[in-house]
Motif scaffolding. Structure first.
Motif, mmCIF file in Angstrom:
data_model
loop_
_atom_site.group_PDB
_atom_site.id
_atom_site.type_symbol
_atom_site.label_atom_id
_atom_site.label_comp_id
_atom_site.label_asym_id
_atom_site.label_seq_id
_atom_site.Cartn_x
_atom_site.Cartn_y
_atom_site.Cartn_z
ATOM 1 N N PHE A 8 0.805 -1.219 0.000
ATOM 2 C CA PHE A 8 0.000 0.000 0.000
ATOM 3 C C PHE A 8 0.842 1.276 0.000
ATOM 4 O O PHE A 8 0.325 2.360 -0.191
ATOM 5 N N ALA A 9 2.127 1.139 0.219
ATOM 6 C CA ALA A 9 2.985 2.322 0.370
ATOM 7 C C ALA A 9 3.185 3.050 -0.952
ATOM 8 O O ALA A 9 3.529 2.453 -1.955
ATOM 9 N N GLN A 10 2.947 4.348 -0.914
ATOM 10 C CA GLN A 10 3.258 5.193 -2.061
ATOM 11 C C GLN A 10 4.611 5.869 -1.858
ATOM 12 O O GLN A 10 5.308 6.178 -2.812
ATOM 13 N N GLU A 11 4.945 6.065 -0.580
ATOM 14 C CA GLU A 11 6.203 6.733 -0.250
ATOM 15 C C GLU A 11 6.613 6.317 1.152
ATOM 16 O O GLU A 11 5.778 6.159 2.039
ATOM 17 N N LEU A 12 7.904 6.103 1.350
ATOM 18 C CA LEU A 12 8.455 5.808 2.665
ATOM 19 C C LEU A 12 9.300 6.993 3.105
ATOM 20 O O LEU A 12 10.126 7.493 2.342
ATOM 21 N N ILE A 13 9.096 7.431 4.322
ATOM 22 C CA ILE A 13 9.869 8.549 4.869
ATOM 23 C C ILE A 13 10.828 7.968 5.893
ATOM 24 O O ILE A 13 10.407 7.301 6.845
ATOM 25 N N THR A 14 12.100 8.193 5.666
ATOM 26 C CA THR A 14 13.127 7.603 6.515
ATOM 27 C C THR A 14 13.894 8.666 7.289
ATOM 28 O O THR A 14 13.896 9.837 6.928
#
Length: 64
Positions: free
Chosen positions: A8-14
């Motif tokens: 479901f991830a559109q973007e991962l913020i790290t």
């Protein structure tokens, strides 16, 4: 980690070390996930009481 490994991830913020801190998903996907979690909770609640004997309204009020 790559977003394509998370359905479901559109973007991962790290963070600066590369650890995932936040995930951006589509709102409709969020609602589907929320509904699935609620459904699972309902199923678990139903399983915990499936062996109980049903009461009519008067019996239930008497036990309160």
């Amino acid at each position: 980690m790559q977003a394509d490994k998370y359905p479901f991830a559109q973007e991962l913020i790290t963070d600066t070390e590369g650890n995932i801190r936040k995930v951006v998903i589509d709102f409709h996907d969020y609602l589907r996930l929320l509904e699935a979690i609620e459904d699972e909770g309902l199923i678990l609640a139903m399983k915990t009481v499936e062996q109980e004997i049903p009461l009519n309204i008067d019996e239930a009020l008497a036990q309160l």
